[in-house]
Design a protein around this motif. Structure first.
Motif, PDB file in Angstrom:
ATOM      1  N   TYR A 106       0.872  -1.323  -0.088  1.00 36.38           N
ATOM      2  CA  TYR A 106       0.180   0.045   0.202  1.00 36.38           C
ATOM      3  C   TYR A 106       0.944   1.230  -0.015  1.00 36.38           C
ATOM      4  CZ  TYR A 106      -3.399  -3.184   1.547  1.00 36.38           C
ATOM      5  OH  TYR A 106      -4.313  -4.477   1.350  1.00 36.38           O
ATOM      6  N   GLU A 108       1.240   3.532  -2.022  1.00 39.29           N
ATOM      7  CA  GLU A 108       0.831   4.515  -2.921  1.00 39.29           C
ATOM      8  C   GLU A 108       0.287   5.467  -1.846  1.00 39.29           C
ATOM      9  OE1 GLU A 108      -1.824   3.122  -5.706  1.00 39.29           O
ATOM     10  OE2 GLU A 108      -2.312   4.771  -6.666  1.00 39.29           O
ATOM     11  N   GLU A 111       1.943   8.978  -1.117  1.00 37.81           N
ATOM     12  CA  GLU A 111       1.594  10.034  -1.958  1.00 37.81           C
ATOM     13  C   GLU A 111       0.493  10.592  -1.850  1.00 37.81           C
ATOM     14  OE1 GLU A 111       2.108   7.922  -6.011  1.00 37.81           O
ATOM     15  OE2 GLU A 111       3.865   6.916  -4.926  1.00 37.81           O
ATOM     16  N   ARG A 112      -0.644   9.867  -1.545  1.00 39.38           N
ATOM     17  CA  ARG A 112      -2.028  10.661  -1.496  1.00 39.38           C
ATOM     18  C   ARG A 112      -1.876  11.293  -0.250  1.00 39.38           C
ATOM     19  NH1 ARG A 112      -3.937  12.517  -4.548  1.00 39.38           N
ATOM     20  NH2 ARG A 112      -5.655  12.872  -3.078  1.00 39.38           N
ATOM     21  N   ASP A 624     -14.086   1.754  -6.624  1.00 36.86           N
ATOM     22  CA  ASP A 624     -13.455   3.154  -6.120  1.00 36.86           C
ATOM     23  C   ASP A 624     -12.537   3.118  -4.598  1.00 36.86           C
ATOM     24  OD1 ASP A 624     -14.288   4.429  -8.243  1.00 36.86           O
ATOM     25  OD2 ASP A 624     -16.033   5.266  -7.447  1.00 36.86           O
ATOM     26  N   SER A 626     -10.158   2.463  -3.143  1.00 36.90           N
ATOM     27  CA  SER A 626      -8.682   2.228  -3.494  1.00 36.90           C
ATOM     28  C   SER A 626      -7.985   3.538  -2.904  1.00 36.90           C
ATOM     29  CB  SER A 626      -8.500   1.952  -4.934  1.00 36.90           C
ATOM     30  OG  SER A 626      -8.554   3.360  -5.787  1.00 36.90           O
ATOM     31  N   LYS A 628      -5.984   5.377  -4.575  1.00 36.65           N
ATOM     32  CA  LYS A 628      -6.004   6.619  -5.537  1.00 36.65           C
ATOM     33  C   LYS A 628      -7.403   7.416  -5.207  1.00 36.65           C
ATOM     34  CE  LYS A 628      -4.348   5.014 -10.118  1.00 36.65           C
ATOM     35  NZ  LYS A 628      -3.664   3.700  -9.434  1.00 36.65           N
ATOM     36  N   LYS A 629      -8.451   7.020  -4.879  1.00 36.50           N
ATOM     37  CA  LYS A 629      -9.668   7.643  -4.573  1.00 36.50           C
ATOM     38  C   LYS A 629      -9.532   8.137  -3.061  1.00 36.50           C
ATOM     39  CE  LYS A 629     -11.195   6.591  -8.617  1.00 36.50           C
ATOM     40  NZ  LYS A 629     -11.874   7.542  -9.526  1.00 36.50           N
ATOM     41  N   CYS A 630      -8.702   8.072  -2.545  1.00 35.00           N
ATOM     42  CA  CYS A 630      -8.587   8.966  -1.204  1.00 35.00           C
ATOM     43  C   CYS A 630      -8.573  10.288  -1.074  1.00 35.00           C
ATOM     44  CB  CYS A 630      -7.353   8.182  -0.078  1.00 35.00           C
ATOM     45  SG  CYS A 630      -7.812   6.606   0.504  1.00 35.00           S
ATOM     46  N   ARG A 631      -9.453  11.228  -0.869  1.00 31.43           N
ATOM     47  CA  ARG A 631      -9.459  12.477  -1.153  1.00 31.43           C
ATOM     48  C   ARG A 631      -9.315  13.296   0.464  1.00 31.43           C
ATOM     49  NH1 ARG A 631     -14.368  12.327  -4.236  1.00 31.43           N
ATOM     50  NH2 ARG A 631     -14.912  14.699  -3.556  1.00 31.43           N
TER      51      ARG A 631
END
Lengths: 885, 144
Positions: A106, A108, A111-112, A624, A626, A628-631
């Motif tokens: 995990y 990634e 970066e988020r 979704d 994932s 990437k979708k963590c805002r």
């Protein structure tokens, strides 16, 4: 949110069924050495626990932020910054621990995290980089354009001097750059922020201590050479022009004083009659007063950041006043009145402002020739005058001076004219401090927009419009002047010294001898204020109006008459204090909605909240769900928690323990329970094949065992013939559930334990339960998860039984979910005592619901068993000691 | 768990001394030094499990001290302590391998839990290393 949790629970439940894979796993997993298993368990479990900790911490702080977003309670930038830091570190740790549980899977998320963090930073960064401009500015060069440089107080003074030719004191201002230079040289702001953060701010005594510390810190810091030279240059230039030895009034002038709705009345210090050689010391004292208790409390209540209140300092040549005072070009209690109100005292205006005497008051027509409509000559018992050398002297006034008017009618009219000229120039009502010097000249010391707006909205007592004394109510005191309108009740609290103020209770009626500005910090807590002396023009009155606290000043002898602790009702409009709680209907304007909304601090919180609080990842099954979708940080937290549970409960299917390392529990005789010690679950290493209860240290296991054994199982309940049939049918159609089919785990019940952890896989006949619990003194990481499944009866009855169990557990605070014939229950974050109690209940249930499904078709017997079980549960909860069945 | 050896590093003498007293009352073997330089010297001669390190100190600051400690004593766990709520420093510290970041004033028990957790992590780390060494030794024996 709720549905997110629910889905989480479902997902988690699904995972739990595979947990440890003892009886349910299909693929054989290679056996590991006990040592390997232990190490792997300990390592993983440690990360999992820490992740849960960080997760709880993050959610707690988020909840706190959410509460503050309602805007009804005051908070400062310290709150916003520290909560952001807490959330960020917690979320970062969550990511680290998840990556430790599942190395490299995990990454990634980092970066988020970085991307979101970057967006948060601007809201909470501390501004630095200095403003460029002169360090000092002579008053001749100051006008309203200089506000950003010298603060509004000095800018206004320069403005009326330059553009209206009004007499004002000579002098100069240390600009915002000068003050910033002083702070930077000594790195003061960083140190101040550090100290502010280190003190919980809602206790008054802490706040007083903090304020004293910070002010001393500022006063002890040296003034940098360039600033020192600039100030001395100004003093020298004035000396050359005016001659003689100079004395100064050193006054604060803040950039924030223009903010609408905020008066900053009496917060900052002014040093009067300061000798030229001490001007830098006085400068530091005035700057330090930004951290006075009144000022700090005020900023907190108004959502101002420290940097929103930049300070400048005016150094004005002292005016040795014969008489002086404060005037409003409108009536502070009713702006619609066509009058000016002039307050005057002998000597310096200090005694008007600090409320220590009752001043002379003229209510003057705004129309020429400005006749006095009302003239009250106050009891001016003291006056402040300048010592010839330095400092201000408080003098008792002589008998006839005391009651003699401090201004002639002609002077009153002149003053009114001057004031209206200033008002016309600004195009708005003014609040003016003035002085009459030895030569009979009127000098303006300060002028600022008059904040009468909020006062004007309020119902104002009109003379002759007496509401009357309510029937049967005793009047304890009567008279005085309305300093702030309204009616309020509360217990009497007399404040004589600062020490009394420290313990001022929320909602009390503040009773004081003098309406000193020193009491302003109490107004946020006071229901009403009553004083023996003081004027409507004083700082305390200003603050009372701003905080909408009813205030009645000038009630002589009231301190004697009001008994501390006794509940009274203050009717400030009517000038009465009643005994007890008296209901008086006053049409009050709505309380100010959400006091923090729209303030700079609130906007900062709102900004960071948008990046922290919203939860977008709702459905773990959705593509979704994932990284990437963590805002938001909440998304990351949610995602990691979900995945951590996945990873953790995969432990069981990925590891298989060596069977021979399990010890059989011996309780007089060997029991059908085997125990694997994962860490520190045994008091000592055990060599033989058996372990006894007294050798077990596992808190959750012992609690569970207590519950399992407190009441002996009576065997299956008598069943109706239908129930019996359904068992037979199910048993023949599902050979996997047949207890007679040999399986290494089929008949064995396994505990895996450490001191604070316990996992139980049990199977009694057709019934499976899986329990996992973590219990120690750290409440936040405690949890129990429980799954109950199976049964030999038909599907309907099994489902009914699962519901029965879930309902029962819900009444003991478990969060429950029923899917098909399985009940899932979970309890988190409760104290050790509670967890132990709930484990006993579960222990009881594991044993005693075994074959309840057989009676589930019959509503009457369900009811019977429910109440019987509830009764027995109470017995189990009270049982003492650990015993063998 | 066996005794935890803690080193507290803070230039605020009064704060440090109080903390030391309170840690010792809670059965933690705690020592204290007033600067990062002294901390590094102390670590050369005495075994320590967890260092509790103030971020802002005169001389070598906490972040540099953290780097130095992690370089010379990679197994020692470090908890950063600070009077400032500064996100950047907090994250930087953790990226450099700090175990956790706490803001003053902290609850003494909270600090104690963190110290215990940090120590536990260190012990597990040590066990794994030992195990790996054991495996390597076996392999060497096997090939020999």
């Amino acid at each position: 949110m709720a549905s997110g949790l629910r889905r989480g629970l479902e997902k988690w439940a699904k995972n739990v069924s595979g947990w440890f894979g003892l009886s349910l796993s299909k693929e054989p997993v290679p056996e590991e050495s006990l040592e390997d298993l232990r190490l792997a368990f300990q390592n993983r479990y440690h990360h999992f626990k820490l992740l849960l900790n960080a997760n709880n911490r993050a959610l707690e702080v988020m909840t706190e932020m959410e509460e503050m977003l309602q805007g009804t309670r005051p908070f400062g930038m310290t709150f916003v910054r520290s909560r952001c830091t807490q959330v960020s570190t917690a979320v970062f740790q969550i990511i680290q621990h998840l990556n430790a549980l599942a190395p490299g899977k995990y990454t990634e998320l980092y970066e988020r995290f970085r991307a979101i963090q970057k967006q948060i930073n601007p809201y909470i960064s501390i501004p630095h980089g200095s403003v460029s401009g002169p360090l000092v500015l002579p008053m001749d060069q100051v006008d309203k354009e200089s506000g950003d440089l010298v603060g509004s107080k000095m800018a206004n003074l320069g403005e009326v001097r330059r553009h209206l030719g009004v007499a004002t004191p000579e002098g100069f201002a240390v600009t915002v750059c000068g003050v910033a230079r002083f702070f930077e040289e000594n790195d003061l702001q960083v140190e101040i922020d550090r100290r502010v953060q280190a003190v919980p701010s809602d206790r008054l005594d802490d706040l007083f201590a903090l304020s004293a510390q910070i002010q001393q810190l500022i006063i002890a810091a040296p003034v940098p050479e360039d600033l020192r030279e600039a100030v001395q240059g100004q003093v020298q230039a004035l000396k050359e022009r005016l001659g003689g030895r100079l004395r100064f009034a050193v006054r604060s002038s803040s950039l924030a004083e223009d903010l609408p709705g905020m008066s900053f009345a009496g917060q900052f210090r002014s040093e009067l009659n300061v000798g030229e050689e001490n001007i830098l010391q006085a400068f530091k004292e005035v700057v330090a007063s930004k951290y006075g208790v009144a000022a700090m409390t005020y900023r907190l209540r108004h959502g101002l950041r420290d940097e929103d209140v930049a300070m400048c300092v005016g150094c004005l040549v002292m005016v040795d006043a014969v008489a002086s005072g404060v005037l409003y070009t409108r009536n502070p209690l009713n702006i619609r009145d066509d009058v000016l109100v002039i307050n005057a005292v002998w000597g310096l205006p200090k005694s008007v402002v600090d409320g220590s005497v009752s001043p002379d008051v003229w209510v003057v027509s705004r129309k020429e020739p400005h006749t006095a409509l009302e003239r009250r000559i106050g009891e001016k018992s003291v006056k402040y005058v300048c010592y010839p050398d330095e400092g201000v002297c408080r003098l008792e006034t002589a008998g006839d001076e005391r009651r003699h008017a401090s201004l002639t009618d002609a002077q009153v009219a002149d003053l009114a004219r001057l004031a209206l000229q200033i008002e016309a120039h600004y195009g708005g009502a003014q609040d003016i401090e003035w002085a009459l010097d030895g030569s009979g000249r009127l000098v303006i010391l300060q002028t600022r927009p008059f904040e009468g707006r909020s006062a004007a909205d309020r119902p104002v007592h009109v003379a002759g419009d007496d509401r009357g004394v309510p029937e049967g109510v005793e009047v304890l005191a009567e008279g005085g002047v309305t300093a702030s309108s309204g009616v309020a009740s509360g217990p009497v609290y007399v404040v004589r010294r600062d020490a009394d103020a420290l313990q001022f209770p929320e909602g009390a009626v503040l009773v004081v001898a003098q309406a000193l500005p020193r009491w302003a910090p109490l107004l946020g807590r006071a229901a009403a204020v009553v004083s023996e002396q003081g004027s409507v023009a004083g700082h305390l009155a200003n603050v009372a109006r701003e905080f909408r606290v009813p205030a009645l000043f000038g009630l002589s002898g009231v301190m004697e008459r009001l008994q501390p602790g006794r509940t009274v009702t203050v009717d400030a409009d009517q000038g009465r204090v009643y005994d007890g709680l008296v209901e008086i209907r006053v049409e009050r304007p709505e309380e100010r909605q959400a006091l923090m909304k729209g303030t700079p601090v609130y906007e900062a919180l709102e900004g960071v909240s948008r990046l922290i609080l919203p939860l977008h990842l709702l459905d773990p099954e959705s593509p979704d769900f994932s990284p990437k979708k963590c805002r938001s940080f909440h998304d990351i937290t949610r995602f990691c928690h979900e995945k951590a549970v996945d990873e953790m409960f995969r432990f069981g299917s990925e590891h298989r323990f060596p069977q021979k390392s399990a010890k059989q529990l011996k309780c007089r005789v060997p029991m059908q329970f085997w125990i694997i010690n994962l860490d520190d679950g045994f008091a000592e290493e055990i060599a033989g094949p058996y372990v006894t209860l007294d050798q077990i240290t596992s808190v959750p296991m012992l609690a569970l065992w207590q519950g399992m054994t407190a009441i002996p199982w009576e065997g299956p309940p008598p069943i109706d013939s239908k129930g019996f049939m359904s068992i037979l049918l199910e048993a023949t159609s599902n050979p996997g559930l047949d207890p007679s089919v040999a399986s290494p785990y089929g008949v064995r019940n396994y505990f895996m334990i450490s001191r604070n952890f316990c996992s139980l896989q049990s199977r009694f006949g057709f019934h499976f339960s899986t329990l996992e619990a973590l219990v120690d003194e750290r409440t936040s990481q405690n949890y129990i998860s429980f799954q109950f499944k199976g049964g030999a009866a038909d599907r309907t009855r099994r489902i009914l039984r699962a519901r029965f169990v879930a309902e029962l557990l819900e009444s003991f605070d478990f969060r429950c979910e029923v899917r098909e014939d399985a009940a899932f229950a979970r309890l988190e974050g409760r104290s050790q005592d509670v967890m132990v109690d709930r484990l006993r209940i579960l222990g009881y249930l594991i044993i005693h619901t075994r074959q309840l499904d057989m009676v589930m078709g019959n509503a009457g017997s369900v009811q019977h068993y429910r109440s019987k079980m509830l009764q027995e549960i109470e017995t189990v909860r009270r049982a003492e000691g650990v015993s063998c069945p | 768990m066996e005794t935890i050896r803690v080193l507290l590093v803070d230039d605020e003498v009064e704060f440090l001394d109080t903390l030391l007293k309170r840690m010792r009352k809670r059965q933690v073997e705690a020592a204290g030094v007033y600067s990062a330089e002294d901390a590094l010297r102390y670590l050369e001669s005495s075994p320590v499990d967890v260092v509790v390190l103030d971020v802002k100190m005169p001389g070598m600051d906490g972040i540099d001290a953290l780097k130095a400690i992690k370089e010379r004593h990679p197994l020692v766990e470090v908890i950063m302590l600070t009077g400032h709520a500064n996100v950047e420093v907090a994250i930087q510290g953790m990226e450099l391998g700090a175990f956790d970041y706490l803001m003053k004033p902290m609850d003494i028990d909270e600090l104690l839990y963190k110290v215990q957790d940090a120590c536990k992590k260190k012990r597990l780390h040590e066990k794994r290393i030992q195990k790996r060494k054991g495996v390597e030794a076996e392999e060497e024996n096997g090939t020999a």
